[in-house]
Design a protein around this motif. Structure first.
Motif, PDB file in Angstrom:
ATOM      1  N   THR B 135      56.113  74.103  39.502  1.00  0.00           N
ATOM      2  CA  THR B 135      55.348  75.150  38.826  1.00  0.00           C
ATOM      3  C   THR B 135      55.902  75.284  37.409  1.00  0.00           C
ATOM      4  OG1 THR B 135      54.998  76.278  40.906  1.00  0.00           O
ATOM      5  CG2 THR B 135      54.683  77.597  38.922  1.00  0.00           C
ATOM      6  N   GLU B 136      55.058  75.670  36.492  1.00  0.00           N
ATOM      7  CA  GLU B 136      55.521  75.883  35.107  1.00  0.00           C
ATOM      8  C   GLU B 136      56.740  76.810  35.095  1.00  0.00           C
ATOM      9  OE1 GLU B 136      51.697  77.348  33.806  1.00  0.00           O
ATOM     10  OE2 GLU B 136      51.516  75.719  32.359  1.00  0.00           O
ATOM     11  N   LEU B 167      59.647  71.784  34.153  1.00  0.00           N
ATOM     12  CA  LEU B 167      58.242  71.697  33.760  1.00  0.00           C
ATOM     13  C   LEU B 167      57.980  72.862  32.821  1.00  0.00           C
ATOM     14  CD1 LEU B 167      55.378  70.500  33.985  1.00  0.00           C
ATOM     15  CD2 LEU B 167      55.008  71.972  35.963  1.00  0.00           C
ATOM     16  N   ALA B 169      55.280  73.272  30.630  1.00  0.00           N
ATOM     17  CA  ALA B 169      53.885  73.726  30.637  1.00  0.00           C
ATOM     18  C   ALA B 169      52.988  72.604  31.110  1.00  0.00           C
ATOM     19  CB  ALA B 169      53.451  74.152  29.236  1.00  0.00           C
ATOM     20  N   VAL B 170      51.872  72.981  31.728  1.00  0.00           N
ATOM     21  CA  VAL B 170      50.815  72.033  32.066  1.00  0.00           C
ATOM     22  C   VAL B 170      49.659  72.302  31.109  1.00  0.00           C
ATOM     23  CG1 VAL B 170      49.135  71.310  33.792  1.00  0.00           C
ATOM     24  CG2 VAL B 170      51.456  71.909  34.494  1.00  0.00           C
ATOM     25  N   ALA B 184      51.741  67.081  31.164  1.00  0.00           N
ATOM     26  CA  ALA B 184      52.856  67.966  31.484  1.00  0.00           C
ATOM     27  C   ALA B 184      53.923  67.838  30.408  1.00  0.00           C
ATOM     28  CB  ALA B 184      53.443  67.593  32.843  1.00  0.00           C
ATOM     29  N   ARG B 318      50.225  80.808  36.934  1.00  0.00           N
ATOM     30  CA  ARG B 318      50.708  79.595  36.274  1.00  0.00           C
ATOM     31  C   ARG B 318      50.057  78.380  36.911  1.00  0.00           C
ATOM     32  NH1 ARG B 318      57.223  80.865  35.531  1.00  0.00           N
ATOM     33  NH2 ARG B 318      56.918  82.477  33.935  1.00  0.00           N
ATOM     34  N   SER B 319      50.338  77.245  36.324  1.00  0.00           N
ATOM     35  CA  SER B 319      49.835  75.990  36.872  1.00  0.00           C
ATOM     36  C   SER B 319      50.982  75.229  37.524  1.00  0.00           C
ATOM     37  CB  SER B 319      49.229  75.121  35.773  1.00  0.00           C
ATOM     38  OG  SER B 319      48.067  75.714  35.254  1.00  0.00           O
ATOM     39  N   TRP B 320      50.612  74.354  38.451  1.00  0.00           N
ATOM     40  CA  TRP B 320      51.615  73.451  39.011  1.00  0.00           C
ATOM     41  C   TRP B 320      51.069  72.038  38.981  1.00  0.00           C
ATOM     42  CZ3 TRP B 320      50.711  70.197  43.106  1.00  0.00           C
ATOM     43  CH2 TRP B 320      49.621  70.493  43.943  1.00  0.00           C
TER      44      TRP B 320
END
Lengths: 273, 361
Positions: B135-136, B167, B169-170, B184, B318-320
């Motif tokens: 995850t971000e 990570l 940011a996506v 990513a 958030r994004s993963w």
């Protein structure tokens, strides 16, 4: 397709039709003159198809290999260009004019039924390997198709071919044909091999693995191995030229399936577009 | 010729061995294949055919791991080696030199096949492919417990503990020439004191470092932070939850369950995403106490809803994504073999393109 592309597409189809039927009539009735006109028509079709590819490339901004429609047109183009190149170097290509123009016409017909809109390059395709991989795939298929054309002519039989040579002296000797088939087989192995190699390198960069037995990868390797098998069979089992040429025709079906048929049957990560 | 009447170097044997390999690959084209470790269907191989007793008994669904396939390849390798040595010696004895395109090309090509077969086997033994689901904002360490999934060769020792990775940011819409893609942004921190590195990873653009390759994975999803408060306002649960992703028509569904420890409460959260819409369209929350649904409705980021005795909020979204860490120490041998083999084939074909003129006596 836009208007220019449509006009070029159907002009090519018309020229190929004329070339094919004139060549066929020439061989049926044993006349040399229609063959000459047929050669001119097929050469003209090559030129219009080249123009179509250029217009498409300029319009989309990427090489015309992305969709199934473009891939098929690229194969037809390579088929015609290889025919013209060999004709200029060797001269004796009238024998395969009928099968080459016939196959090209058939593929034109098939491509006319496919979606023809230009598709943008997806992220996975934005890579220099697209050009190398796709061009060698289509060129390799074209080389195998030319080899299969020589096989078809050989299977017509010596008596028939020698009979035609009396009125069309440009036709080759029947006994020379298997040698030509071997040459195209070996060239095809090289080109199809470059396609497999470049695809592996590209797959590793794009997906982190160079081989995953994806159906397209599997059938590409299978067709390459089948040609290798036929070549070894000719050497070790002393296959008769008749059997060798027949197997060559069967093998080209696996190439066509790998390039155009897999997507109809399997789920694959190799999607066009 | 051996005492059994089989010439290990013969082209005839090569024909039969190639035919055996072709037959096995043909079988794999119609019978769904499974991976060796977990018996899962390998997603990218054939999806045709049916599982049945014949398939199970003959292990036709594990062709590439079967002893027959491996022995066929090994015998083919032996045949290649023996055949080339024999050809080498025969040509030297008869022609006096290997420097004729037809012989040289053939020998180079067949030796290259040996390089490829050897490289493929060594790669299979020593390869490593580990996937992190991140995850971000999350840091991970190169340790077995941190990987979502590891697929490695039997001789690979596994994670080496060489780095930690974040990570950052996506980016769901990284611009390309004709399209957008997902990318990513990662920070890689070597654990030997070398300075950290920051890079962007996306399809066709892996990050390479000291024999490692970091590839963007095939899935990107949403990871909402779920906050559960009890009736007194105490935090019962607070964590980012990576939702599973599946296709629905032209869009995606992100969905998963959370089970609150020491209670019977289960919370299902679902986000429906339309293709081309980078903002989640609808977020649905279902709260269940045992089998009874005590809340079902939509929830926006920052909202709090009351469900029975608890309150549920989704403060952040958030994004993963998956990030694959790949090591292929012997892949260079396979790729070198490819190009050497093609060069050999080309040399073989040259006399047909440029035939030598006959010398006049």
């Amino acid at each position: 397709m836009n208007n220019t592309e449509t006009i070029l597409f159907w002009t090519t189809a018309l020229l190929l039709s004329g070339g094919f039927f004139l060549a066929l009539l020439s061989l049926i009735f044993g006349r040399a003159r229609p063959l000459t006109i047929s050669q001119i028509l097929v050469a003209a079709a090559t030129a219009t198809l080249t123009a179509l590819g250029v217009v498409r490339w300029v319009g989309t901004g990427h090489p015309p290999f992305v969709s199934l429609f473009e891939s098929m047109l690229a194969s037809i183009w390579f088929l015609l260009v290889i025919y013209q190149a060999v004709r200029l170097k060797v001269g004796q290509t009238v024998a395969v004019l009928v099968p080459v123009s016939g196959i090209a016409l058939m593929l034109m017909g098939w491509s006319s039924s496919l979606p023809q809109e230009a598709t943008p390059l997806s992220a996975a395709l934005e890579n220099v390997w697209l050009f190398i991989h796709a061009s060698f795939a289509t060129a390799g298929a074209a080389v195998f198709l030319v080899g299969a054309s020589y096989s078809v002519i050989y299977l017509m039989g010596e008596e028939k071919l020698e009979g035609l040579r009396r009125s069309v002296p440009a036709l080759p000797n029947h006994r020379d044909l298997p040698g030509s088939v071997v040459t195209y087989l070996l060239f095809g192995l090289i080109m199809w091999g470059v396609m497999i190699v470049s695809g592996s390198i590209w797959a590793h960069t794009a997906w982190g693995r160079y081989w995953a037995w994806d159906p397209v990868e599997l059938w590409s390797l299978l067709s390459w191995l089948i040609y290798a098998l036929i070549y070894h069979a000719r050497m070790s089992l002393r296959l008769s030229p008749r059997v060798f040429c027949s197997l060559n025709i069967v093998a080209v079906a696996t190439v066509a399936f790998a390039l155009w048929g897999v997507h109809y049957v399997y789920e694959t990560i190799h999607t066009y577009g | 010729m051996s005492r059994f009447g089989i010439n290990i170097a013969s082209t005839r044997l090569a024909f039969f061995l190639i035919a055996l390999v072709v037959l096995q690959i043909l079988v794999s084209a119609v019978v769904p294949q499974r991976d060796l470790a977990e018996g899962q269907l390998i997603g990218w191989t054939s999806m045709m055919g049916e599982d049945n007793a014949v398939v199970r008994v003959l292990q036709l669904d594990r062709i590439y791991y079967s002893p027959v396939f491996l022995v066929s390849l090994a015998l083919l390798g032996i045949n290649l080696l023996a055949g080339n040595i024999t050809r080498f010696r025969t040509v030297l004895r008869v022609e006096g030199s290997l420097l004729k395109a037809r012989y040289l090309g053939s020998i180079i090509f067949h030796l290259a096949l040996l390089m490829i077969v050897g490289g493929v086997m060594l790669h299979a033994l020593y390869r490593f492919d580990g996937a992190f689901g991140m995850t971000e904002g999350q840091w991970v360490r190169d340790e077995e417990s941190q990987y979502f999934h590891i697929d490695k060769g039997v001789l690979n020792s596994g994670p080496t503990g060489a780095f930690t990775m974040k990570l950052v940011a996506v980016d769901r819409a990284f611009p390309l020439k004709d399209a957008t893609t997902e990318a990513a942004v990662i920070i890689l921190k070597p654990l030997d004191g070398a300075p950290p590195m920051k890079d962007r990873v996306r399809v066709n653009h892996p990050f390479r470092w000291r024999g490692f390759e970091f590839h963007y994975g095939a899935r990107t999803g949403y990871s909402p932070e779920v906050l559960v408060l009890d009736s007194s306002g105490q935090v019962e649960f607070r964590s980012f939850v990576r939702l599973k992703v599946r296709r629905k028509g032209a869009g995606w569904i992100h969905e998963d369950f959370i089970e609150i420890p020491e209670s019977r409460t289960r919370i299902k959260i679902r986000i429906d995403e339309e293709e081309g819409n980078e903002f989640p369209l609808r977020r649905r929350l279902t709260v269940m106490d045992a089998d009874a649904t005590i809340f079902a409705g939509e929830i926006a980021t920052g909202d709090t809803v009351t469900a029975g005795a608890i309150r549920v909020a989704v403060p952040r979204l958030r994004s993963w994504c998956y990030l694959h860490v790949v090591r292929n120490p012997w892949l260079w041998l396979v790729f070198t073999g490819f190009w050497v083999g093609l060069a050999g084939l080309t040399i073989t074909v040259l006399p047909r393109v440029f035939p030598q003129k006959e010398r006049r006596s």
